[in-house]
Each structure stands twice: as structure tokens, then as C-alpha cells.
Motif scaffolding. Sequence first.
Motif, mmCIF file in Angstrom:
data_model
loop_
_atom_site.group_PDB
_atom_site.id
_atom_site.type_symbol
_atom_site.label_atom_id
_atom_site.label_comp_id
_atom_site.label_asym_id
_atom_site.label_seq_id
_atom_site.Cartn_x
_atom_site.Cartn_y
_atom_site.Cartn_z
ATOM 1 N N THR A 8 -120.886 -5.631 8.175
ATOM 2 C CA THR A 8 -121.380 -5.240 9.495
ATOM 3 C C THR A 8 -122.900 -5.355 9.554
ATOM 4 O OG1 THR A 8 -119.528 -3.726 9.799
ATOM 5 C CG2 THR A 8 -121.461 -3.391 11.198
ATOM 6 N N THR A 9 -123.562 -4.930 8.479
ATOM 7 C CA THR A 9 -125.019 -4.988 8.416
ATOM 8 C C THR A 9 -125.498 -6.434 8.438
ATOM 9 O OG1 THR A 9 -125.079 -2.936 7.145
ATOM 10 C CG2 THR A 9 -127.043 -4.332 7.075
ATOM 11 N N THR A 10 -124.826 -7.304 7.687
ATOM 12 C CA THR A 10 -125.201 -8.715 7.654
ATOM 13 C C THR A 10 -125.018 -9.354 9.023
ATOM 14 O OG1 THR A 10 -124.558 -8.875 5.330
ATOM 15 C CG2 THR A 10 -124.732 -10.939 6.571
ATOM 16 N N THR A 11 -123.905 -9.086 9.665
ATOM 17 C CA THR A 11 -123.638 -9.641 10.998
ATOM 18 C C THR A 11 -124.705 -9.183 11.986
ATOM 19 O OG1 THR A 11 -121.256 -9.680 10.589
ATOM 20 C CG2 THR A 11 -121.974 -9.747 12.883
ATOM 21 N N ALA A 16 -129.424 -10.231 15.354
ATOM 22 C CA ALA A 16 -130.791 -9.852 15.714
ATOM 23 C C ALA A 16 -131.752 -11.007 15.429
ATOM 24 C CB ALA A 16 -131.209 -8.607 14.938
ATOM 25 N N GLY A 17 -131.513 -11.705 14.321
ATOM 26 C CA GLY A 17 -132.377 -12.832 13.958
ATOM 27 C C GLY A 17 -132.349 -13.950 14.975
ATOM 28 N N ALA A 30 -129.691 -18.771 11.985
ATOM 29 C CA ALA A 30 -128.722 -19.839 12.259
ATOM 30 C C ALA A 30 -128.138 -20.394 10.970
ATOM 31 C CB ALA A 30 -129.392 -20.954 13.057
ATOM 32 N N LEU A 31 -128.986 -20.542 9.950
ATOM 33 C CA LEU A 31 -128.512 -21.001 8.638
ATOM 34 C C LEU A 31 -127.503 -20.020 8.061
ATOM 35 C CD1 LEU A 31 -128.656 -22.869 6.159
ATOM 36 C CD2 LEU A 31 -130.659 -21.562 5.393
ATOM 37 N N ALA A 32 -127.790 -18.738 8.169
ATOM 38 C CA ALA A 32 -126.875 -17.711 7.659
ATOM 39 C C ALA A 32 -125.558 -17.738 8.429
ATOM 40 C CB ALA A 32 -127.534 -16.336 7.778
ATOM 41 N N PRO A 37 -119.491 -18.425 8.101
ATOM 42 C CA PRO A 37 -118.977 -18.429 9.488
ATOM 43 C C PRO A 37 -118.199 -17.170 9.839
ATOM 44 C CG PRO A 37 -118.555 -20.531 8.403
ATOM 45 C CD PRO A 37 -119.016 -19.584 7.337
ATOM 46 N N ASP A 38 -118.345 -16.792 11.084
ATOM 47 C CA ASP A 38 -117.649 -15.628 11.611
ATOM 48 C C ASP A 38 -117.421 -15.923 13.098
ATOM 49 O OD1 ASP A 38 -117.152 -13.165 12.949
ATOM 50 O OD2 ASP A 38 -118.095 -12.046 11.321
ATOM 51 N N PRO A 39 -116.189 -15.790 13.581
ATOM 52 C CA PRO A 39 -115.939 -16.067 15.010
ATOM 53 C C PRO A 39 -116.861 -15.304 15.948
ATOM 54 C CG PRO A 39 -113.867 -15.791 13.839
ATOM 55 C CD PRO A 39 -114.949 -15.432 12.859
ATOM 56 N N GLY A 40 -117.335 -14.164 15.488
ATOM 57 C CA GLY A 40 -118.245 -13.372 16.309
ATOM 58 C C GLY A 40 -119.599 -14.018 16.499
ATOM 59 N N PHE A 41 -119.910 -15.022 15.695
ATOM 60 C CA PHE A 41 -121.193 -15.707 15.828
ATOM 61 C C PHE A 41 -121.175 -16.788 16.913
ATOM 62 C CE2 PHE A 41 -122.097 -14.926 11.042
ATOM 63 C CZ PHE A 41 -122.648 -13.681 11.329
ATOM 64 N N VAL A 42 -119.994 -17.267 17.275
ATOM 65 C CA VAL A 42 -119.914 -18.441 18.154
ATOM 66 C C VAL A 42 -120.599 -18.192 19.492
ATOM 67 C CG1 VAL A 42 -118.352 -19.948 19.449
ATOM 68 C CG2 VAL A 42 -117.884 -19.417 17.044
ATOM 69 N N GLU A 43 -120.280 -17.093 20.140
ATOM 70 C CA GLU A 43 -120.876 -16.812 21.455
ATOM 71 C C GLU A 43 -122.401 -16.730 21.395
ATOM 72 O OE1 GLU A 43 -121.099 -16.256 25.506
ATOM 73 O OE2 GLU A 43 -119.338 -16.796 24.329
ATOM 74 N N PRO A 44 -122.985 -15.933 20.478
ATOM 75 C CA PRO A 44 -124.452 -15.878 20.427
ATOM 76 C C PRO A 44 -125.090 -17.202 20.014
ATOM 77 C CG PRO A 44 -123.472 -14.522 18.690
ATOM 78 C CD PRO A 44 -122.374 -14.899 19.606
ATOM 79 N N LEU A 45 -124.422 -17.978 19.182
ATOM 80 C CA LEU A 45 -124.967 -19.294 18.804
ATOM 81 C C LEU A 45 -125.020 -20.217 20.021
ATOM 82 C CD1 LEU A 45 -123.171 -19.922 15.382
ATOM 83 C CD2 LEU A 45 -125.645 -19.683 15.723
#
Length: 227
Positions: A8-11, A16-17, A30-32, A37-45
Amino acid sequence: MTTPKAETTTTARVLAGLRHDDSSVRLRAALAAGSDPDPGFVEPLVERCGVEPVFHVRDMLTWALTRHPETVTVPRVLAELGSPHARARSQALHTLSKIGDRSVWPAVPRSLLTDPDDEVARTAWRTAVLLAPEDEAAELSRSLVSQFGRGGRETRLSLSRALVELGEPAVAPVRAVAEGHPDPGVRAHALATERLRRDPEAGFAYAVEEAKRAVSLGPDGPPGEEE
């Protein structure tokens, strides 16, 4: 072993980054996101792609999206093609070209090939060459030649390269414009594209100058130009 709390902290740190004012922090985020990969990243990316001003960060955002499952990424990226923001449309097209799934081509609006924003149109031309099936190459060529004479040098070069990449299906449409269009600038661009196809090593600048000379001389210019 990574604990749920650590995950959770990493996500949260990645998310935030992506919003940070420092482009180097956004790049690392973005590199991280692509490295883990995490499906939760797709929308913010995807959202960040539409507003990110720094080219190399946008490229990393696209790379991160290609690391996620296409079943999650592609529908969200396709939705961006209808965005009112030019950068979002352009980067969505670029991302689709990097994913390389040719089955998405029917969902790509053909209006993007004539988008009023030059960068969007240029990206659409490159993406179309990569994704359009062979049996649509002739129709695609006819759409592209309608853009002859558009924009500055880089835009015109992008269009010429796309038509050269399409190969034989583009020959007749390009030649028709080169021989019959009433606008000398449009005709010169088409002629330059023909020259670039015949001699890719000559370079676009040389092809343009030769085309301008041919147009100024008219149909009774020096012999030896026909194949």
C-alpha cells in the motif's frame, strides 16, 4: 516477503510521484509503475499521459502502460482518443502503436488522420501504418494524400514517410496528386514523396528542392523524371 502495508505504501508513493512537480520524480514513478505493474496504476498513468509536458517522461509513462495487461490498458487508452486535449489524443495513439495490437484498428477514429493538431495527425499517420491491415492500405493512402501541403517541414516529412512505408498501395494516389493537383505547394509535396520513395537515401530536403524545381518548370521540364 512484501506485506500488504508495504504494498500500500509503495502504491501510494508511485501515485504521488506521478503528480510531483519535479519531472525526475515523475520519471522514477513511471519506471516503478512499469517495473511492478498493478491494475490500479493504469488510470493515473493514462491521465498523466494527457498532461505530461516532458517528452522522456511521457515515453516512460507509455512504457509503463505497455507492461500492464492489454485487457485493462487498451480500453482505457482507446477512450483517450476522443479527448478534447490534443496531447491526450497524441499520446494515446503513441501508446497504441507501442502495444501493437492490430485488432484495435477498427476502434481508432479515422478523423484523427486529419486532426487539426499537427502532432496528433503525425502520430495518427505513424500509428495507422503500423496497425492498419493490408487490405485497408489503399483506402488509408487516399486519406493521407488529402493532407499533402499541410504544416511545416517535420509534418510534411512525417506524411511522406508514412506514405512511403505503405508501399505499392500509395503509389497511384500520390502520383495522381503530383500530376493533377492545382496547388503548386501540394503538388511539390507529392512529388517530393515520390522522389523519396524512389531514392530514400537522397533525403527529404533534396527531394523537396527537386520537386519545387520540377513544379516550376511545369510538365515540359527536363526529361528522365518518369519511371
